[in-house]
Design a protein around this motif. Structure first.
Motif, PDB file in Angstrom:
ATOM      1  N   THR A 177       0.972  -1.080   0.228  1.00 21.65           N
ATOM      2  CA  THR A 177       0.217   0.056  -0.282  1.00 21.65           C
ATOM      3  C   THR A 177       1.314   1.151   0.146  1.00 21.65           C
ATOM      4  O   THR A 177       2.061   1.527   0.851  1.00 21.65           O
ATOM      5  N   LEU A 178       0.157   2.357  -0.610  1.00 20.68           N
ATOM      6  CA  LEU A 178       0.910   3.759  -0.168  1.00 20.68           C
ATOM      7  C   LEU A 178       1.594   4.092   0.670  1.00 20.68           C
ATOM      8  O   LEU A 178       2.516   4.174   1.151  1.00 20.68           O
ATOM      9  N   TYR A 179       1.037   3.665   1.736  1.00 20.15           N
ATOM     10  CA  TYR A 179       0.893   4.040   3.394  1.00 20.15           C
ATOM     11  C   TYR A 179       2.143   3.267   4.025  1.00 20.15           C
ATOM     12  O   TYR A 179       2.738   3.269   4.482  1.00 20.15           O
ATOM     13  N   GLU A 180       2.143   1.599   3.820  1.00 22.82           N
ATOM     14  CA  GLU A 180       2.958   1.000   4.116  1.00 22.82           C
ATOM     15  C   GLU A 180       4.202   1.001   3.295  1.00 22.82           C
ATOM     16  O   GLU A 180       5.443   0.659   4.149  1.00 22.82           O
ATOM     17  N   ALA A 181       4.643   1.568   2.021  1.00 21.93           N
ATOM     18  CA  ALA A 181       5.483   2.008   1.458  1.00 21.93           C
ATOM     19  C   ALA A 181       6.127   2.964   2.064  1.00 21.93           C
ATOM     20  O   ALA A 181       8.040   3.629   2.185  1.00 21.93           O
ATOM     21  N   LEU A 192       1.328   3.135   9.392  1.00 22.69           N
ATOM     22  CA  LEU A 192      -0.253   1.463   9.527  1.00 22.69           C
ATOM     23  C   LEU A 192      -0.729   1.453   9.307  1.00 22.69           C
ATOM     24  O   LEU A 192      -1.819   0.437   9.147  1.00 22.69           O
ATOM     25  N   VAL A 193      -1.493   1.882  10.158  1.00 21.35           N
ATOM     26  CA  VAL A 193      -2.546   2.091  10.362  1.00 21.35           C
ATOM     27  C   VAL A 193      -3.705   2.748   8.963  1.00 21.35           C
ATOM     28  O   VAL A 193      -4.429   2.331   8.976  1.00 21.35           O
ATOM     29  N   LEU A 194      -3.408   4.018   9.058  1.00 20.78           N
ATOM     30  CA  LEU A 194      -3.724   4.047   8.042  1.00 20.78           C
ATOM     31  C   LEU A 194      -3.943   2.768   6.784  1.00 20.78           C
ATOM     32  O   LEU A 194      -4.683   2.553   5.472  1.00 20.78           O
TER      33      LEU A 194
END
Length: 201
Positions: A54-58, A71-73
């Motif tokens: 995901t964009l947020y994990e990246a 990570l929450v997002l």
């Protein structure tokens, strides 16, 4: 009026994005921009994130795990329709592309191209990062990555070609020409991949 990368500063001190294409483009250029957006949307219409980053994990990994909120997002990130990814989320995470796996790049690349065409470059960081990563991805396969010619089907590769041509020859000068032309040259040099080896999309 003074012009710098991504910003137009007027004599009264107010500024707006220099590359908001809806304002900067008229006539033929605006029609080309609108056509290209539709082409990208059609070429990547059925793409899902699946097991992609995901964009947020990246962004979390790109920032060396500093911001746990990413990570929450990531838990509620859009995974089925890349057109729903918020523009602000993309522009704020300009380094995320470097930490995405192949499936992540395939999901977010059309979102980034579409965002740039609609919103302009803003501060230019997302566009620069995207083009730098794309040039490297086309040129050489990193360990664990699906090759460019296999990851994308014919229409999707054509979308990248058309985006780079637009950036090089029809977009505002802030888009630059060197990187788009470099990518175009590398795509042309790709070896022809047999149909049986291409990933079906």
């Amino acid at each position: 009026m003074n012009r710098s990368r991504g910003v137009v500063v007027f004599d009264n001190g107010k500024s707006i994005a220099a590359t908001r294409l809806s304002r900067s483009f008229v006539g033929r250029e605006a029609r080309l921009r609108d056509w290209l957006i539709q082409y990208i949307e059609h070429a990547f219409a059925d793409v899902r994130l699946d097991d992609g980053t995901t964009l947020y994990e990246a962004a979390f990994h790109a920032d060396y795990g500093f911001d746990q909120r990413e990570l929450v997002l990531s838990q509620n990130a859009e995974r089925t329709d890349w057109r729903r990814v918020p523009f602000d989320d993309l522009f704020k995470r300009s380094d995320a592309i470097f930490s995405m796996n192949s499936a992540g790049k395939r999901f977010y690349s059309p979102a980034i191209m579409r965002a740039v065409l609609i919103e302009g470059m803003r501060d230019g960081l997302m566009y620069d990062g995207f083009m730098f990563d794309l040039a490297g991805f086309v040129h050489a396969k990193k360990q664990g990555e699906i090759p460019f010619a296999t990851l994308y089907n014919t229409h999707q590769r054509a979308a990248f070609v058309r985006f780079c041509k637009f950036a090089a020859f029809n977009a505002p000068r802030e888009f630059g020409r060197d990187d788009p032309l470099k990518i175009l040259d590398r795509i042309r040099k790709l070896e022809r991949v047999p149909q049986s080896r291409r990933t079906k999309r």
